[in-house]
Enzyme design. Structure first.
Site, short mmCIF file in Angstrom:
data_model
loop_
_atom_site.label_atom_id
_atom_site.label_comp_id
_atom_site.label_asym_id
_atom_site.label_seq_id
_atom_site.Cartn_x
_atom_site.Cartn_y
_atom_site.Cartn_z
N GLU A 1 0.90 -1.20 0.10
CA GLU A 1 0.13 -0.02 -0.03
C GLU A 1 0.87 1.26 -0.01
O GLU A 1 0.47 2.28 -0.55
CB GLU A 1 -0.87 -0.08 1.28
CG GLU A 1 -1.95 0.89 1.28
CD GLU A 1 -2.89 0.75 0.13
OE1 GLU A 1 -3.74 1.76 -0.37
OE2 GLU A 1 -3.13 -0.39 -0.78
N HIS B 1 3.74 1.77 -1.55
CA HIS B 1 3.98 2.03 -2.93
C HIS B 1 2.85 2.65 -3.52
O HIS B 1 2.94 3.56 -4.64
CB HIS B 1 4.43 0.86 -3.77
CG HIS B 1 5.82 -0.03 -3.17
ND1 HIS B 1 5.79 -1.32 -2.69
CD2 HIS B 1 7.02 0.63 -3.32
CE1 HIS B 1 7.04 -1.29 -2.28
NE2 HIS B 1 7.78 -0.47 -2.78
N LYS C 1 9.76 7.44 3.92
CA LYS C 1 10.24 6.44 4.69
C LYS C 1 11.67 6.03 4.60
O LYS C 1 12.52 6.01 5.64
CB LYS C 1 9.52 5.00 4.28
CG LYS C 1 10.26 3.85 4.60
CD LYS C 1 9.37 2.66 4.94
CE LYS C 1 10.27 1.55 5.44
NZ LYS C 1 10.92 1.02 4.47
N GLN D 1 17.59 8.60 1.56
CA GLN D 1 17.71 8.46 0.05
C GLN D 1 16.82 9.65 -0.62
O GLN D 1 17.33 10.16 -1.62
CB GLN D 1 16.74 7.26 -0.29
CG GLN D 1 16.44 7.15 -1.68
CD GLN D 1 15.56 5.77 -2.08
OE1 GLN D 1 16.31 4.53 -1.99
NE2 GLN D 1 14.74 5.68 -2.32
P1 AMP Z 1 11.40 -0.05 -2.53
O1 AMP Z 1 10.30 -0.54 -3.46
O2 AMP Z 1 11.36 -0.30 -1.24
O3 AMP Z 1 12.73 0.55 -3.06
O4 AMP Z 1 10.39 1.43 -2.40
C1 AMP Z 1 10.35 2.26 -3.53
C2 AMP Z 1 9.67 3.62 -3.06
O5 AMP Z 1 8.71 3.42 -2.26
C3 AMP Z 1 10.56 4.34 -2.49
O6 AMP Z 1 10.59 5.63 -2.81
C4 AMP Z 1 10.19 4.29 -0.69
O7 AMP Z 1 10.73 5.04 -0.18
C5 AMP Z 1 8.85 4.23 -1.00
N1 AMP Z 1 8.26 3.25 -0.11
C6 AMP Z 1 8.47 2.08 0.47
N2 AMP Z 1 7.68 1.80 1.45
C7 AMP Z 1 6.90 3.05 1.74
C8 AMP Z 1 6.15 3.25 3.06
N3 AMP Z 1 5.79 2.46 3.76
N4 AMP Z 1 5.49 4.51 2.78
C9 AMP Z 1 5.90 5.49 1.93
N5 AMP Z 1 6.79 5.16 0.79
C10 AMP Z 1 7.48 4.08 0.87
#
Ligand code: AMP
Length: 298
Positions: A44, A46, A158, A162
């Site tokens: 959710e 993403h 989160k 980054q």
């Molecule tokens: P990842 O697939 O973990 O590389 O995350 C892809 C993007 O989704 C990155 O910009 C993360 O910061 C964002 N993201 C991952 N988890 C969350 C979350 N719980 N809340 C908001 N953004 C998130």
């Protein structure tokens, strides 16, 4: 009616050439494109990024790529969960226009020799245990910005470190892309959503909300006027490790804009933690503004 039911066809692209062609057509048609970079196994959190992208652009692209260069040699690159079909279904339902899901060979036909550094900021917080992580993030985000050439890109708070480094990357290299940041999306008990939460055993999952509770307590302290970063940091560690299964890797109270260490808190600070829970390494953060709580106000 769900967004994905509006009859638009979602395209899944795997090649850089294909991406460039589609992007050229969208530019000619005058579309504004927002990109959401991900490693897939979507949740959710993403999907909220996707919805934010939809609000700012008329074409939404999501990249799904488990980027090898941001994983260290002993990390979970091989075992990182991958479920492209399920991800594609979710994104179709959100009305996403394009998924870019390249192979590692497509993105890295050769071992890259270009290195991206961030003047030491990449070695703080998450970088203390993952010294090459942000260099890999810098490379892949630059590649995605060059290949997709989005007008906007959406990232999650989160991953606060980054976000800060990508903002600098876009600024310093003059990428013509608007960086948009979405708040952290949480489970009902406060645990930040993460693809890596799938690694948690039931007892670890039950302990994990202590991470966010400790961060909230730390934020409260700052808001109520606590000015010693050391006191706040110690509180974070104590709060998190009150759960036996949680092992703090780092717990920091740093300047929210520069990530520089602070001793006396006299401006917004980022409270950021990395925590080992069984097989998983979880990160979370909050921003705290001194004196902004009810008891801290003059
Ligand atoms: P990842 O697939 O973990 O590389 O995350 C892809 C993007 O989704 C990155 O910009 C993360 O910061 C964002 N993201 C991952 N988890 C969350 C979350 N719980 N809340 C908001 N953004 C998130």
């Amino acid at each position: 009616m769900a967004a994905g039911d509006r009859g638009r066809v979602m395209e899944i692209l795997t090649t850089i050439v294909g991406c460039r062609e589609r992007r050229r057509a969208e530019r000619e048609a005058g579309h504004r494109v927002a990109l959401v970079p991900t490693m897939g196994f979507l949740h959710e959190g993403h999907l909220e990024l996707v919805r934010t992208a939809r609000r700012t652009a008329d074409r939404v692209w999501v990249s799904i790529f488990v980027n090898p260069t941001q994983f260290g040699p002993d990390e979970d690159y091989e075992s990182y969960p991958r479920e492209l079909e399920r991800d594609a279904e979710l994104l179709k339902h959100e009305g996403v226009d394009v998924i870019f899901a390249p192979s590692a060979d497509e993105m890295y036909p050769r071992e890259p020799i270009v290195e991206i550094g961030f003047s030491g900021l990449e070695h703080k917080l998450c970088g203390t245990d993952r010294p090459t992580h942000f260099a890999g993030v810098g490379i892949v985000v630059s590649q995605l910005f060059n290949v997709v050439q989005p007008d906007a890109a959406v990232f999650g708070q989160k991953d606060a470190q980054q976000v800060l480094l990508i903002r600098r990357l876009a600024h310093d290299l003059h990428f013509p892309v608007e960086i948009i940041v979405n708040p952290t999306v949480r489970e009902q008990d406060g645990l930040a959503m993460s693809s890596r939460n799938a690694y948690l055993k039931p007892n670890e999952r039950a302990a994990a909300p202590a991470i966010y509770h400790a961060l909230c307590r730390g934020r409260e302290l700052v808001e109520q006027g606590e000015s010693s970063a050391c006191v706040v940091r110690d509180g974070l560690i104590r709060g998190i490790e009150s759960e036996e299964l949680l092992k703090v890797q780092y717990a920091e109270c740093v300047d929210a804009d520069s990530l520089q260490d602070v001793e006396m808190i006299d401006g917004p600070v980022l409270l950021a933690v990395g925590v080992r829970v069984g097989m998983a390494r979880l990160i979370d953060n909050v921003v705290a503004v001194p004196g902004s709580g009810p008891e801290g106000e003059a």
